[in-house]
Scaffold this active site. Sequence first.
Site, mmCIF file in Angstrom:
data_model
loop_
_atom_site.group_PDB
_atom_site.id
_atom_site.type_symbol
_atom_site.label_atom_id
_atom_site.label_comp_id
_atom_site.label_asym_id
_atom_site.label_seq_id
_atom_site.Cartn_x
_atom_site.Cartn_y
_atom_site.Cartn_z
ATOM 1 N N ALA A 81 0.928 -1.282 0.075
ATOM 2 C CA ALA A 81 0.053 -0.010 -0.194
ATOM 3 C C ALA A 81 0.904 1.281 0.091
ATOM 4 O O ALA A 81 0.378 2.508 -0.411
ATOM 5 C CB ALA A 81 -0.916 -0.006 1.248
ATOM 6 N N LYS A 130 -4.143 -19.397 -23.790
ATOM 7 C CA LYS A 130 -5.126 -18.892 -24.595
ATOM 8 C C LYS A 130 -5.743 -19.718 -25.408
ATOM 9 O O LYS A 130 -7.294 -19.386 -25.705
ATOM 10 C CB LYS A 130 -4.416 -17.458 -25.299
ATOM 11 N N ASP A 132 2.140 -19.651 -22.471
ATOM 12 C CA ASP A 132 1.128 -18.498 -22.510
ATOM 13 C C ASP A 132 0.030 -18.732 -23.606
ATOM 14 O O ASP A 132 -1.048 -18.318 -23.272
ATOM 15 C CB ASP A 132 1.835 -17.135 -22.339
#
Length: 442
Positions: A57, A215, A211
Amino acid sequence: MQSVPASSGKRQRVGLGLLGCGTVGSGVVELLHAGATGLAQRVGASLELVRVLVRDAAKVRSDDCPRALLTTRPDEVLADPRVDVVIEVMGGEQEAFEYIVGALDAGKSVVSANKLLLARRGDVLLERAVAAGVDLAFEGAVGGGIPIVRTLREALVSDRVTALVGILNGTCNFVLSRMLDQGDSLMAAVAEAQRLGYAEADASIDLGGQDAAHKLCILARLAFGAAVREQQVHTEGIEGIEPIDHHVAERFGYRIKHLVIGRDHGDELELRTHPALVPARSVLANVSGVLNAALLEGAALGPCLVYGRGAGARPTAVSVVSDVVAVARDIVAGVAGLQTRGIRAAERPVRALGDVESRFYVRFTVRDEPGVMAVLASSLGRAGVSIEQLVQDGLTRGHGAPASVVMLTHRAREAAVRAALADLRSAPAMVEPPRLIRIEET
Ligand SMILES: NC(=O)c1ccc[n+]([C@@H]2O[C@H](COP(=O)([O-])OP(=O)(O)OC[C@H]3O[C@@H](n4cnc5c(N)ncnc54)[C@H](OP(=O)(O)O)[C@@H]3O)[C@@H](O)[C@H]2O)c1
């Protein structure tokens, strides 16, 4: 963000919870902020970013993402009653899975760009979404900004998709384009892709083809109604491609591309991703650099091309936010889950690679000795593979020195070609194992 005038008692706002504010997440925040008025009109309610989950954060982020929205506690997003839609752009598998399941079970629709997760566990997530009567949308998971998921899910829903051949990994395409255009080695081209921010520091999942396989798993569900596991996709990367392959392919009138190939033969599917020679004048041969393209074939429609920027913050955010708009519209209309209910998939047989027929490019590195050509040709001939064209390189280096011999075959079963190559591996003149690249006449 712009709100919509109260007129019909309809809901005035749709609350968004963002999981991840990195490359894609910051693009999403930017688009939501810059397009707030137009988006509110298109949805019929304002889109309000309520909470943003990050790991750190304290990290400096864009002004579009106010620090007050940041949290490192997932429950502060998932259990917030103001959040109607959860946008998962954090990546990874197990945590993202748990958070999405938590959101769906809490009756929140989900938009995700997480290709790895959707490929591996999309079936479970889609079932959970349907059971909860909410949507799970994932345009950003394939092809970055190009609308391939929506094209298959909506535009071609009236047709039967028979084939899908695409370039869906920008890193591989950039590397292969550099090797061809600049004469780079594979390593130099990968380093350049990393320098320009097109490739991750660890680019192995891109270069190894995984990858692209993820897909294809996602697209096969939409194109062929097939529930596909990544192990069913024959996957090869580009690591073995050498500059000589580009030069010789060019001499034959081809270029080397890393392709995703899906074909529906009715009884069986063909599912594979690997480098391939494509005719230099074909559409896919001319998709260069980090661009993506998918060439679809509809039984009634014929060919249809989707082409554009396949990754990056803003293109991917376009897809993610368009999913947010679609999902939010359904919520406003009181029909959440409508899009997801239409996605159906079943187990379907996948053709064994050995039974797939194509033409092949085969490169042999052999000692330049008398009789070598006859050995190569007769081994292929015995396997029933006929040679269409042949070039040889390096023969001027002198008797016994290594030479490259490249053959293009006529159409043949892959099993036959592999049997001949296995036979030739132990031939005395063979300097290194033969290199095989399939030819796709796209
Ligand atoms: N980049 C692209 O071009 C592209 C294109 C299509 C799809 N995608 C997919 O989109 C997703 C995000 O990719 P990206 O490139 O945007 O990744 P990224 O730049 O690494 O951003 C990931 C974000 O998620 C946060 N995060 C990660 N794990 C977390 C955890 N366990 N708890 C809380 N926060 C966590 C990170 O927080 P910190 O900021 O605090 O580190 C960061 O904000 C991936 O699934 C990717 O495959 C990316």
